[in-house]
Design a protein around this motif. Structure first.
Motif, PDB file in Angstrom:
ATOM      1  N   ASP A  46       0.882  -1.087  -0.117  1.00  0.00           N
ATOM      2  CA  ASP A  46      -0.183   0.187  -0.055  1.00  0.00           C
ATOM      3  C   ASP A  46       1.008   1.315  -0.002  1.00  0.00           C
ATOM      4  O   ASP A  46       2.209   1.166   0.226  1.00  0.00           O
ATOM      5  CB  ASP A  46      -0.970   0.082   1.197  1.00  0.00           C
ATOM      6  N   VAL A  47       0.239   2.513  -0.335  1.00  0.00           N
ATOM      7  CA  VAL A  47       0.917   3.705  -0.500  1.00  0.00           C
ATOM      8  C   VAL A  47       1.914   3.976   0.903  1.00  0.00           C
ATOM      9  O   VAL A  47       2.882   4.216   0.712  1.00  0.00           O
ATOM     10  CB  VAL A  47      -0.206   4.685  -0.735  1.00  0.00           C
ATOM     11  N   GLN A  48       1.210   3.756   2.026  1.00  0.00           N
ATOM     12  CA  GLN A  48       1.913   3.915   3.241  1.00  0.00           C
ATOM     13  C   GLN A  48       2.916   3.235   3.393  1.00  0.00           C
ATOM     14  O   GLN A  48       4.244   3.601   3.645  1.00  0.00           O
ATOM     15  CB  GLN A  48       0.974   3.959   4.579  1.00  0.00           C
ATOM     16  N   SER A  49       2.860   1.846   2.999  1.00  0.00           N
ATOM     17  CA  SER A  49       4.150   0.872   3.160  1.00  0.00           C
ATOM     18  C   SER A  49       5.274   1.164   2.239  1.00  0.00           C
ATOM     19  O   SER A  49       6.341   1.211   2.444  1.00  0.00           O
ATOM     20  CB  SER A  49       3.575  -0.534   3.414  1.00  0.00           C
ATOM     21  N   ARG A  50       4.704   1.688   0.835  1.00  0.00           N
ATOM     22  CA  ARG A  50       5.624   1.968  -0.022  1.00  0.00           C
ATOM     23  C   ARG A  50       6.492   3.202   0.449  1.00  0.00           C
ATOM     24  O   ARG A  50       7.910   3.200   0.061  1.00  0.00           O
ATOM     25  CB  ARG A  50       4.971   2.123  -1.300  1.00  0.00           C
ATOM     26  N   ARG A  51       6.001   4.243   1.162  1.00  0.00           N
ATOM     27  CA  ARG A  51       6.606   5.227   1.431  1.00  0.00           C
ATOM     28  C   ARG A  51       7.671   5.166   2.364  1.00  0.00           C
ATOM     29  O   ARG A  51       8.704   5.692   2.581  1.00  0.00           O
ATOM     30  CB  ARG A  51       5.435   6.381   2.026  1.00  0.00           C
ATOM     31  N   ALA A  52       7.347   4.023   3.306  1.00  0.00           N
ATOM     32  CA  ALA A  52       8.081   3.688   4.398  1.00  0.00           C
ATOM     33  C   ALA A  52       9.382   2.989   4.013  1.00  0.00           C
ATOM     34  O   ALA A  52      10.698   3.039   4.223  1.00  0.00           O
ATOM     35  CB  ALA A  52       7.347   2.744   5.324  1.00  0.00           C
ATOM     36  N   LEU A  53       9.160   2.158   2.675  1.00  0.00           N
ATOM     37  CA  LEU A  53      10.296   1.722   2.099  1.00  0.00           C
ATOM     38  C   LEU A  53      11.121   2.461   1.595  1.00  0.00           C
ATOM     39  O   LEU A  53      12.447   2.298   1.532  1.00  0.00           O
ATOM     40  CB  LEU A  53       9.795   0.400   1.032  1.00  0.00           C
ATOM     41  N   TRP A  54      10.610   3.393   0.977  1.00  0.00           N
ATOM     42  CA  TRP A  54      11.438   4.647   0.223  1.00  0.00           C
ATOM     43  C   TRP A  54      12.269   5.114   1.232  1.00  0.00           C
ATOM     44  O   TRP A  54      13.392   5.566   0.971  1.00  0.00           O
ATOM     45  CB  TRP A  54      10.540   5.729  -0.361  1.00  0.00           C
ATOM     46  N   ASP A  55      11.766   5.706   2.271  1.00  0.00           N
ATOM     47  CA  ASP A  55      12.400   6.175   3.399  1.00  0.00           C
ATOM     48  C   ASP A  55      13.771   5.480   3.671  1.00  0.00           C
ATOM     49  O   ASP A  55      14.641   5.858   3.925  1.00  0.00           O
ATOM     50  CB  ASP A  55      11.622   6.592   4.634  1.00  0.00           C
ATOM     51  N   ARG A  56      13.489   4.116   4.021  1.00  0.00           N
ATOM     52  CA  ARG A  56      14.454   3.212   4.180  1.00  0.00           C
ATOM     53  C   ARG A  56      15.681   3.227   3.205  1.00  0.00           C
ATOM     54  O   ARG A  56      16.843   3.093   3.477  1.00  0.00           O
ATOM     55  CB  ARG A  56      14.006   1.605   4.344  1.00  0.00           C
ATOM     56  N   ILE A  57      15.376   3.126   1.940  1.00  0.00           N
ATOM     57  CA  ILE A  57      16.185   2.854   0.794  1.00  0.00           C
ATOM     58  C   ILE A  57      17.036   4.370   1.044  1.00  0.00           C
ATOM     59  O   ILE A  57      18.343   4.203   0.804  1.00  0.00           O
ATOM     60  CB  ILE A  57      15.608   2.733  -0.359  1.00  0.00           C
ATOM     61  N   LEU A  58      16.320   5.318   1.279  1.00  0.00           N
ATOM     62  CA  LEU A  58      17.098   6.768   1.255  1.00  0.00           C
ATOM     63  C   LEU A  58      17.865   6.934   2.434  1.00  0.00           C
ATOM     64  O   LEU A  58      19.048   7.543   2.404  1.00  0.00           O
ATOM     65  CB  LEU A  58      15.954   8.005   1.124  1.00  0.00           C
ATOM     66  N   GLU A  59      17.788   6.314   3.503  1.00  0.00           N
ATOM     67  CA  GLU A  59      18.578   5.932   4.958  1.00  0.00           C
ATOM     68  C   GLU A  59      19.797   5.343   4.522  1.00  0.00           C
ATOM     69  O   GLU A  59      20.858   5.733   4.738  1.00  0.00           O
ATOM     70  CB  GLU A  59      17.612   5.477   5.740  1.00  0.00           C
ATOM     71  N   LEU A  60      19.472   4.302   3.535  1.00  0.00           N
ATOM     72  CA  LEU A  60      20.684   3.509   3.109  1.00  0.00           C
ATOM     73  C   LEU A  60      21.882   4.177   2.195  1.00  0.00           C
ATOM     74  O   LEU A  60      22.819   4.126   2.357  1.00  0.00           O
ATOM     75  CB  LEU A  60      20.266   2.216   2.377  1.00  0.00           C
ATOM     76  N   LYS A  61      21.173   5.173   1.488  1.00  0.00           N
ATOM     77  CA  LYS A  61      21.801   6.220   0.792  1.00  0.00           C
ATOM     78  C   LYS A  61      22.829   6.925   1.653  1.00  0.00           C
ATOM     79  O   LYS A  61      24.035   7.396   1.264  1.00  0.00           O
ATOM     80  CB  LYS A  61      21.140   6.856  -0.332  1.00  0.00           C
ATOM     81  N   GLU A  62      21.980   7.465   2.520  1.00  0.00           N
ATOM     82  CA  GLU A  62      22.784   8.125   3.572  1.00  0.00           C
ATOM     83  C   GLU A  62      23.936   7.640   4.176  1.00  0.00           C
ATOM     84  O   GLU A  62      24.830   8.311   4.432  1.00  0.00           O
ATOM     85  CB  GLU A  62      21.602   8.760   4.525  1.00  0.00           C
ATOM     86  N   ARG A  63      23.814   6.378   4.674  1.00  0.00           N
ATOM     87  CA  ARG A  63      24.845   5.677   5.209  1.00  0.00           C
ATOM     88  C   ARG A  63      25.859   5.141   3.899  1.00  0.00           C
ATOM     89  O   ARG A  63      27.068   4.676   4.370  1.00  0.00           O
ATOM     90  CB  ARG A  63      24.396   4.430   5.607  1.00  0.00           C
ATOM     91  N   GLY A  64      25.743   5.631   2.660  1.00  0.00           N
ATOM     92  CA  GLY A  64      26.856   5.297   1.845  1.00  0.00           C
ATOM     93  C   GLY A  64      26.680   4.080   1.040  1.00  0.00           C
ATOM     94  O   GLY A  64      27.825   3.688   0.358  1.00  0.00           O
ATOM     95  N   SER A  65      25.590   3.298   1.170  1.00  0.00           N
ATOM     96  CA  SER A  65      25.544   2.129   0.346  1.00  0.00           C
ATOM     97  C   SER A  65      24.809   2.372  -1.132  1.00  0.00           C
ATOM     98  O   SER A  65      24.283   3.457  -1.073  1.00  0.00           O
ATOM     99  CB  SER A  65      24.307   1.280   0.902  1.00  0.00           C
ATOM    100  N   THR A  66      25.328   1.445  -1.958  1.00  0.00           N
ATOM    101  CA  THR A  66      25.016   1.557  -3.201  1.00  0.00           C
ATOM    102  C   THR A  66      23.802   0.478  -3.571  1.00  0.00           C
ATOM    103  O   THR A  66      23.526  -0.314  -3.074  1.00  0.00           O
ATOM    104  CB  THR A  66      26.251   0.926  -4.127  1.00  0.00           C
ATOM    105  N   VAL A  67      22.748   1.401  -4.176  1.00  0.00           N
ATOM    106  CA  VAL A  67      21.295   0.482  -4.507  1.00  0.00           C
ATOM    107  C   VAL A  67      21.220   0.543  -5.933  1.00  0.00           C
ATOM    108  O   VAL A  67      21.283   1.572  -6.504  1.00  0.00           O
ATOM    109  CB  VAL A  67      20.495   1.308  -3.598  1.00  0.00           C
ATOM    110  N   LEU A  68      20.733  -0.565  -6.518  1.00  0.00           N
ATOM    111  CA  LEU A  68      20.418  -0.820  -7.662  1.00  0.00           C
ATOM    112  C   LEU A  68      19.055  -1.066  -7.564  1.00  0.00           C
ATOM    113  O   LEU A  68      18.497  -2.078  -6.868  1.00  0.00           O
ATOM    114  CB  LEU A  68      21.026  -2.089  -8.410  1.00  0.00           C
TER     115      LEU A  68
END
Length: 312
Positions: A168-190
């Motif tokens: 759902d939209v709420q869960s999708r936004r939560a997932l996006w937040d987690r991925i952006l947090e990974l980027k902030e920590r320097g992870s590479t994401v494909l």
């Protein structure tokens, strides 16, 4: 020297007489979120399989974190974290048991494992459900658990196949937040995705492939600008004729003009002067009822490059 996260150099993949990937060259830098987009059958899955070491290129070279994926694929697999479309969780096990099983597969040290599992379950907002069977979870909860499972062995590179699929939209936004947090920590994401809004929010750069060939590679904002500065949605009465559409399309500064449902959609570059020319041409031929201007969307860029809707 900084090692590139992923590099494909002149990669071709054939299955018999069929060419799935045709001379593809793409470079993903460390620390970026990179999106791979394409219509069904474009070659996304084949590309990912070669990056993951599950398939060998017919020609060209694939390196991941500096390792040749043909010469030594086993060396890099433990550095990869994968969240496939199918969550591939053990439904009859608890959330915690799923993470412990994954830890055993990837030889995660036992020392500190309990604390790491707790931290990841808190990140996924699943700490209170750690002893619950995964079969009782919603789609969004399963997706979040699959995400943190991929983080458990602390991979250098993470791959998400349709991260927002089926939630759902709420869960999708939560997932996006987690991925952006990974980027902030320097992870590479494909990421591969069919949600262009998702690509726009998450990705530093996008590669669009069609029929196995690279057709565009840039940031989302640059791709939109390459399509034009402004989209004009013009409604007329009567509907615009084909002659009018051709006339507008021929104007200098007009990128495209398409008639649809009694309206004409015009993409322009060059600002107000070009818009004025478009309006002049329209009112000389028919009655203008409404005009709206907006920025181009990634959907329109994608359609113009591939001729296909992304979700077809």
């Amino acid at each position: 020297m900084t090692v590139t996260a992923i590099e494909l150099i002149g990669v071709t993949k054939r299955f018999g007489s069929f060419t799935a990937i045709d001379n593809l060259s793409v470079r993903v830098e460390r620390g970026e979120v990179f999106g791979l987009l394409g219509p069904n059958g474009s070659g996304k899955t084949t590309t990912i399989n070669m990056i993951s070491g599950l398939s060998r290129p017919t020609a060209g070279r694939v390196t991941v974190l500096g390792v040749d994926m043909v010469a030594d694929p086993q060396r890099i697999r433990r550095s990869l974290g994968t969240v496939p479309q199918e969550n591939a969780l053990y439904e009859e096990l608890t959330a915690e048991a799923n993470l412990r099983f994954h830890a055993d597969l990837f030889d995660v040290p036992r020392k500190g494992l309990q604390e790491r599992i707790t931290s990841l379950l808190e990140l996924a907002q699943l700490e209170e459900r750690r002893k619950s069977r995964v079969s009782t979870f919603s789609g969004g909860m399963k997706r979040r658990l699959a995400l943190v499972r991929a983080l458990l062995h602390d991979p250098e590179l993470l791959y998400f196949d349709e991260p927002g699929l089926g939630v759902d939209v709420q869960s999708r936004r939560a997932l996006w937040d987690r991925i952006l947090e990974l980027k902030e920590r320097g992870s590479t994401v494909l990421i591969t995705t069919n949600y262009l809004e998702e690509a726009n929010v998450l990705c530093d750069r996008l590669a669009i492939i069609d029929r196995g060939r690279l057709v565009a590679l840039d940031s989302p904002s640059n791709l939109r600008r390459s399509f034009g500065d402004t989209v004009l949605d013009i409604r007329t009465q009567p509907a615009p004729t084909e002659d009018l559409v051709r006339e507008v399309r021929a104007l200098q500064g007009v990128v495209s003009a398409i008639a649809s449902n009694g309206s004409i959609q015009v993409t322009v570059e060059g600002g107000g002067d070009v818009t004025g020319k478009v309006v002049t041409a329209v009112v000389a031929s028919t009655s203008l009822e409404e005009i709206q201007s907006r920025e181009p969307s990634l959907d329109e860029v994608f359609l113009s490059l591939t001729g296909k809707e992304l979700r077809e």
